[in-house]
Design an enzyme around this catalytic site. Structure first.
Site, PDB file in Angstrom:
ATOM      1  N   HIS A 478      31.943  42.636  36.848  1.00 56.51           N
ATOM      2  CA  HIS A 478      31.035  42.939  37.956  1.00 56.51           C
ATOM      3  C   HIS A 478      31.592  44.068  38.825  1.00 56.51           C
ATOM      4  O   HIS A 478      30.877  45.012  39.166  1.00 56.51           O
ATOM      5  CB  HIS A 478      30.782  41.708  38.820  1.00 56.51           C
ATOM      6  N   GLU A 479      32.857  43.958  39.191  1.00 54.44           N
ATOM      7  CA  GLU A 479      33.440  44.995  40.050  1.00 54.44           C
ATOM      8  C   GLU A 479      33.477  46.342  39.337  1.00 54.44           C
ATOM      9  O   GLU A 479      33.212  47.389  39.937  1.00 54.44           O
ATOM     10  CB  GLU A 479      34.844  44.589  40.501  1.00 54.44           C
ATOM     11  N   HIS A 482      30.325  48.247  39.662  1.00 53.13           N
ATOM     12  CA  HIS A 482      30.162  49.095  40.847  1.00 53.13           C
ATOM     13  C   HIS A 482      30.739  50.492  40.601  1.00 53.13           C
ATOM     14  O   HIS A 482      30.184  51.496  41.050  1.00 53.13           O
ATOM     15  CB  HIS A 482      30.846  48.464  42.052  1.00 53.13           C
TER      16      HIS A 482
END
Length: 698
Positions: A478-479, A482
């Site tokens: 998920h990170e 970004h």
């Protein structure tokens, strides 16, 4: 991370009061409709217009034969330059603008070929003028995403003399962020490298007792800031990395009384789960966590808790031939794509008291994880650092294959002469001292290292040891989501609007669940949470069903009922569907609205799995999503980002268009859907459509 009060994102081009104060007209109440603007464009083109500038921010070639030149272009660059020159009136570009300001930056040849360009006048970049053009195998332009601003050449040549120094601009930006004054003379120019020839760097000469500490030199470059109506302001683009504050980008006026023209928080804070254990398949796919539980085995919130599994010792140089993760003889987790370490003590960044992952024997990192000991125990800490390092590198290689290469702006220490700016490996900071129960990624533009901060999760202490996010695939993925989305849309300055930020969360969730999915998963009915292992708390045991989202991701509407309208504040969520009792907030909150975007991407992926099988579907969806990101304009709406993906499908394999359209349409983003305005914060005004174009390609 320490929660200091920080200012809101700001963009003078999209602020009506700022434009009015400078005598620049607003388009509010304009009598020119989108349909009228479209009708005024050339036949064979479909055009989207930016709300503030009324300039195209997406151009799609719908009638390719009508756009062909008499002789095939010899290169993608030549084709794009000719396309812009031929269609210059779309952007009101003068011959001088075309000849003197449109600058080809790089060409990415992975999967879908794209050309990156930006406007520069006498070496000074027009801010937010990054444009990505897609070309097909015949070097014909398929689409462009991004804005070109008319009048830049004339504006630069007639600009007023600079009266604000870079040091003064840095001091003003620092004051704006921290609310603490500092002396401009404290910022001292340092040497630069060849790869950073457009930037200069300034060190803060900190005195004892200083109110703040910079964790990196301040990176600065001259820009020409567009305000619309062919008006520009010279300024400085500035990046601030200050301890205990999120990373911020600024543009500060360099003439007259210095003003903040642009402010953007580059960090994205999120709570997720799952450190990597390996599935041992041909792709060395990470398990979703040390205790895998996705998809949920029963598909109902019944308190299921997964059992920890054994970690695997696998051998891998990299997934890319000739691009190893570590050089021969390496002894630590410091490689070309990632530097992974435990950031245990202040200051931020690797320093005294911090720990790199280290070999246990020659060419081997072999640390078993003991679930009965704290995550901070020496062996467990090493295991999680090594796992985090593998996760980052694995994603680097999978995304590289889909087109996120050096020319597209990926993060590498050495770019091997393939384009982009080198010197920016990802800094993966595990067991970070500055917070708990969270994770974040700060993504500056190409050439400056992204920083991923991973924290301990303490939900069930003291009943069980804290669980670390370092080696948890879903949190890492998920990170990392970004990072890729911010780099590919506007080079870290394109997702500052509410819809862009929300889709950033949704893209991150999608990468987490799609890239940890397996071919035997129940894609038709399964419940796929975007977390689980780290989310167990004394008062919450449905972590493997809901994780931290309102619903698991599922194509079953009785498990996840969200459609496009549910991004709007005040719209009622459908009753009767089990919902996470610990997760709430308004629909327009970025994580909540992001759930809707991920739900649509998941529908697309599942349709591709049904048609092509899991392995091929994953390859295709990565091509389409990465390609779509390249074709997404700054400050995007949901439907513009959807169209970016559709354009990538058109460029790569039109036979998949019906599958992709059906996925978006199921969640209300069909052919007649209308997004809220780009600058909307309430996200009101959604028009849902569940229609698919008749031929699936219109």
């Amino acid at each position: 991370m320490k929660t200091n009060q920080v200012p809101q994102n700001f963009h003078a081009l999209y602020d009506a009061s700022e434009r009015a104060s400078r005598g620049i007209r607003s388009i509010a109440g304009s009598s020119v409709t989108d349909s009228e603007r479209r009708e005024s464009t050339r036949p064979g083109l479909s055009v989207d217009f930016d709300e503030a500038t009324q300039l195209p921010n997406r151009v799609l070639v719908t009638d390719q034969p009508a756009q062909r030149t008499r002789q095939k272009a010899s290169s993608p660059e030549e084709s794009v330059e000719e396309f812009i020159a031929t269609n210059a009136e779309l952007w009101n570009l003068s011959d001088e603008d075309v000849a003197s300001s449109v600058d080809i930056q790089s060409v990415s040849g992975k999967r879908m070929r794209t050309v990156q360009l930006v406007q520069k006048v006498d070496g000074i970049e027009v801010f937010n003028s990054e444009v990505t053009a897609a070309v097909n195998g015949d070097n014909e332009v398929v689409s462009l995403a991004g804005q070109l601003f008319p009048g830049a050449v004339r504006a630069l040549r007639s600009r007023s003399a600079t009266v604000t120094t870079p040091e003064q601009a840095i001091a003003l930006a620092t004051l704006d962020l921290t609310n603490v004054s500092c002396n401009a003379a404290a910022f001292v120019l340092t040497d630069t490298t060849a790869d950073h020839d457009t930037y200069t760097f300034y060190n803060f000469t900190e005195k004892p007792g200083a109110a703040f500490h910079f964790t990196r030199p301040v990176r600065v470059k001259d820009v020409l800031f567009p305000l619309g109506d062919e008006k520009f302001v010279p300024g400085y683009y500035i990046e601030l990395w200050i301890r205990d504050y999120p990373t911020f980008a600024y543009v500060v006026d360099s003439v007259g009384t210095p003003d903040v023209l642009y402010r953007s928080n580059l960090a994205s804070d999120d709570k997720f789960a799952y450190r990597i254990y390996n599935a041992g398949d041909a792709l060395l796919r990470p398990e979703d966590s040390p205790a895998p539980g996705s998809p949920h085995p029963t598909g109902i919130p019944d308190g299921f808790q997964a059992t920890p599994i054994d970690a695997r010792l696998v051998e891998v140089e990299s997934l890319l031939t000739g691009d190893p993760w570590l050089p021969p003889g390496a002894t630590t987790t410091s490689g070309n794509n990632c530097i992974a370490y435990a950031d245990l003590a202040s200051p931020d960044g690797f320093g005294t008291g911090d720990i790199l992952g280290k070999i246990t024997s020659a060419d081997t990192f072999d640390y078993p994880y003991n679930h009965h000991l704290p995550a901070s125990s020496p062996t467990n800490l090493q295991a999680s650092i090594v796992g985090m390092f593998v996760h980052v590198n694995w994603l680097h290689d999978r995304w590289y294959e889909a087109g996120f290469d050096e020319a597209a702006g990926n993060a590498q220490l050495d770019n091997y002469g393939r384009g982009g700016i080198a010197g920016d490996p990802i800094l993966a900071e595990g067991n970070d001292f500055s917070g708990t129960d969270n994770a974040n990624m700060a993504t500056p533009p190409d050439g400056s290292s992204p920083r991923m901060q991973m924290y301990l999760f303490r939900g069930c202490e003291p009943a069980m040891p804290a669980r670390t996010s370092n080696f948890d695939a879903m949190i890492t993925f998920h990170e990392m989501g970004h990072y890729i989305t911010n780099r590919l849309v506007g080079n870290a300055n394109g997702l500052g609007n509410r819809q862009g930020s929300a889709m950033g969360e949704g893209w991150g969730d999608f990468f987490a669940i799609a890239m940890t999915s397996r071919r035997d998963d129940d894609f038709e009915n399964g419940a796929f949470p975007v977390g689980g292992w780290t989310d167990l708390r004394a008062d919450f045991d449905n972590n493997y069903y809901f994780s931290i989202r309102r619903y698991p991701y599922s194509t079953d509407l009785t498990k996840n009922p969200l459609t496009f309208r549910h991004i709007s504040n005040g719209v009622i969520i459908p009753p009767g569907v089990p919902r996470n009792p610990t997760s709430g907030g308004p629909n327009n909150e970025v994580h909540n609205a992001g759930e809707v975007w991920c739900a649509a991407l998941w529908e697309v992926f599942v349709n591709l799995v049904a048609e092509h099988g899991h392995t091929e579907a994953e390859r295709r969806v990565l091509d389409y999503v990465v390609g779509g990101l390249k074709l997404t304009p700054n400050s995007p709406t949901f439907t513009q980002a959807r169209d970016g993906i559709l354009m990538a499908v058109m460029a790569l394999d039109t036979s998949d268009l019906p599958l992709v359209w059906r996925g978006f349409a199921k969640r209300g983003m069909g052919s007649g859907a209308v997004s809220p305005p780009s600058n909307s914060s309430s996200l009101a005004g959604v028009v849902e459509s569940f229609d698919v174009p008749r031929r699936g390609s219109e």
